[in-house]
Scaffold this active site. Sequence first.
Site, PDB file in Angstrom:
ATOM      1  N   SER A  38      20.712   1.079  23.904  1.00 28.10           N
ATOM      2  CA  SER A  38      21.540   2.172  24.412  1.00 28.10           C
ATOM      3  C   SER A  38      21.307   2.473  25.893  1.00 28.10           C
ATOM      4  O   SER A  38      21.326   3.630  26.319  1.00 28.10           O
ATOM      5  CB  SER A  38      21.328   3.442  23.571  1.00 28.10           C
ATOM      6  OG  SER A  38      21.738   3.209  22.236  1.00 28.10           O
TER       7      SER A  38
ATOM      8  N   GLU B 105      13.053  -4.115  22.685  1.00 29.76           N
ATOM      9  CA  GLU B 105      14.248  -3.436  22.190  1.00 29.76           C
ATOM     10  C   GLU B 105      13.895  -2.695  20.901  1.00 29.76           C
ATOM     11  O   GLU B 105      13.917  -3.303  19.810  1.00 29.76           O
ATOM     12  CB  GLU B 105      15.354  -4.457  21.888  1.00 29.76           C
ATOM     13  CG  GLU B 105      15.819  -5.231  23.102  1.00 29.76           C
ATOM     14  CD  GLU B 105      17.240  -5.769  22.915  1.00 29.76           C
ATOM     15  OE1 GLU B 105      18.098  -5.420  23.731  1.00 29.76           O
ATOM     16  OE2 GLU B 105      17.480  -6.502  21.942  1.00 29.76           O
TER      17      GLU B 105
ATOM     18  N   LYS C  72      26.936  -9.953  22.259  1.00 30.04           N
ATOM     19  CA  LYS C  72      26.882 -10.046  20.790  1.00 30.04           C
ATOM     20  C   LYS C  72      28.162 -10.732  20.277  1.00 30.04           C
ATOM     21  O   LYS C  72      28.679 -11.616  20.960  1.00 30.04           O
ATOM     22  CB  LYS C  72      26.653  -8.665  20.185  1.00 30.04           C
ATOM     23  CG  LYS C  72      25.430  -7.978  20.807  1.00 30.04           C
ATOM     24  CD  LYS C  72      24.952  -6.764  20.088  1.00 30.04           C
ATOM     25  CE  LYS C  72      23.729  -6.212  20.784  1.00 30.04           C
ATOM     26  NZ  LYS C  72      23.160  -5.041  20.138  1.00 30.04           N
TER      27      LYS C  72
ATOM     28  N   HIS D 147      16.184 -11.798  18.616  1.00 31.54           N
ATOM     29  CA  HIS D 147      16.873 -10.503  18.685  1.00 31.54           C
ATOM     30  C   HIS D 147      16.762  -9.819  17.318  1.00 31.54           C
ATOM     31  O   HIS D 147      16.842 -10.492  16.275  1.00 31.54           O
ATOM     32  CB  HIS D 147      18.345 -10.695  19.066  1.00 31.54           C
ATOM     33  CG  HIS D 147      19.008  -9.404  19.421  1.00 31.54           C
ATOM     34  ND1 HIS D 147      19.431  -8.509  18.464  1.00 31.54           N
ATOM     35  CD2 HIS D 147      19.257  -8.831  20.622  1.00 31.54           C
ATOM     36  CE1 HIS D 147      19.928  -7.441  19.070  1.00 31.54           C
ATOM     37  NE2 HIS D 147      19.838  -7.617  20.384  1.00 31.54           N
TER      38      HIS D 147
ATOM     39  N   GLY E 274      22.364   0.258  19.764  1.00 32.41           N
ATOM     40  CA  GLY E 274      23.699   0.622  19.292  1.00 32.41           C
ATOM     41  C   GLY E 274      23.780   2.001  18.652  1.00 32.41           C
ATOM     42  O   GLY E 274      24.769   2.339  18.020  1.00 32.41           O
TER      43      GLY E 274
ATOM     44  N   GLU F  74      18.756  -8.229  15.585  1.00 27.06           N
ATOM     45  CA  GLU F  74      19.873  -8.463  14.653  1.00 27.06           C
ATOM     46  C   GLU F  74      19.698  -9.793  13.927  1.00 27.06           C
ATOM     47  O   GLU F  74      20.053  -9.915  12.758  1.00 27.06           O
ATOM     48  CB  GLU F  74      21.211  -8.396  15.417  1.00 27.06           C
ATOM     49  CG  GLU F  74      21.567  -6.947  15.758  1.00 27.06           C
ATOM     50  CD  GLU F  74      22.319  -6.756  17.060  1.00 27.06           C
ATOM     51  OE1 GLU F  74      22.894  -7.731  17.590  1.00 27.06           O
ATOM     52  OE2 GLU F  74      22.325  -5.606  17.564  1.00 27.06           O
TER      53      GLU F  74
ATOM     54  N   ASN G 113      24.229  -8.742  26.859  1.00 28.47           N
ATOM     55  CA  ASN G 113      24.368  -9.451  25.587  1.00 28.47           C
ATOM     56  C   ASN G 113      25.663  -8.978  24.923  1.00 28.47           C
ATOM     57  O   ASN G 113      25.728  -7.876  24.415  1.00 28.47           O
ATOM     58  CB  ASN G 113      23.143  -9.139  24.703  1.00 28.47           C
ATOM     59  CG  ASN G 113      23.277  -9.685  23.294  1.00 28.47           C
ATOM     60  OD1 ASN G 113      24.173 -10.489  23.006  1.00 28.47           O
ATOM     61  ND2 ASN G 113      22.386  -9.254  22.405  1.00 28.47           N
TER      62      ASN G 113
HETATM   63  P1  13P Z   1      23.017  -1.621  22.895  1.00 33.78           P
HETATM   64  O1  13P Z   1      22.903  -1.564  24.410  1.00 33.78           O
HETATM   65  O2  13P Z   1      24.415  -1.679  22.404  1.00 33.78           O
HETATM   66  O3  13P Z   1      22.188  -0.545  22.252  1.00 33.78           O
HETATM   67  O4  13P Z   1      22.349  -3.024  22.448  1.00 33.78           O
HETATM   68  C1  13P Z   1      21.121  -3.409  22.948  1.00 33.78           C
HETATM   69  C2  13P Z   1      20.862  -4.808  22.551  1.00 33.78           C
HETATM   70  O5  13P Z   1      20.666  -5.106  21.385  1.00 33.78           O
HETATM   71  C3  13P Z   1      20.907  -5.839  23.604  1.00 33.78           C
HETATM   72  O6  13P Z   1      20.435  -7.069  23.128  1.00 33.78           O
END
Ligand code: 13P
Length: 252
Positions: free
Chosen positions: A215, A169, A11, A98, A175, A100, A9
């Site tokens: 992560s 997640e 983002k 997601h 992140g 976010e 992803n």
């Molecule tokens: P990170 O791998 O940067 O922690 O993000 C995970 C994520 O949100 C994938 O959708």
Amino acid sequence: MRKKIVAGNWKMNKDIEEGVSLISEILELSKSVELSAKEEIVIIPPFIHLTEAKKKLGSSEVKIGAQNVHHKAEGAYTGEVSSRMLASIDMDYCLVGHSERRTYQKETDEQMLGKTRQLLEAGIQPIFCLGESLEERESDRYFEVVKSQLTVIFTLSEEEFSNVVIAYEPVWAIGTGKTASSDQAQEIHAYLRRLISEKYGEAVANDTTILYGGSCKPENAADLFSKEDVDGGLIGGASLDAQSFIGIIKAL
Ligand code: 13P
């Protein structure tokens, strides 16, 4: 069919030139990886990349997905993209829910269910994301939280649900550099599979792909993926670099 998937992803990262060169690198490096029929690499770039990325991937085995879709079929929704539009450029997958988007766009359960249904009708597999916040983990409410997130899509028919991929997640691991331990991931994945089994039966539960995200890196991927109920990963930061993305794929 239960698959092993490593999905990147991106983002809101990479302009078109950077995206094209990342895909070239991924394609080059992926030549050293042998995938079985049950293993998949997926890239999930921002909308503006999708057509170019699809062209670039050509006949390669790498699959592609979108990061978002609207919950209505069409109409006066400025700035939105429909499932039919995504199907017209042959998307394999699309993220839904997601954390976010749950946080920043305040997406509701009703919208997430709508998006899931729109995608299924268009023949695109939803990757339905869920996971608890740090506060919910620390107050021991994480089982109840992921249950309430998952059961939002339990109004789908058995056939519909069979086409959904789940991604666990934990928000506190996204992140942050703080990965869930492989035992923590396994505990939740097994719990989600049990809930699916109670609702749709053991066969559907055994066939459901459940990814871990948060992560995930080449250094911890093999340990996470070694767990019985962890079927691969949804990767953020580490998917922006071809070497680390392929490193994670090799851990499959
Ligand atoms: P990170 O791998 O940067 O922690 O993000 C995970 C994520 O949100 C994938 O959708």
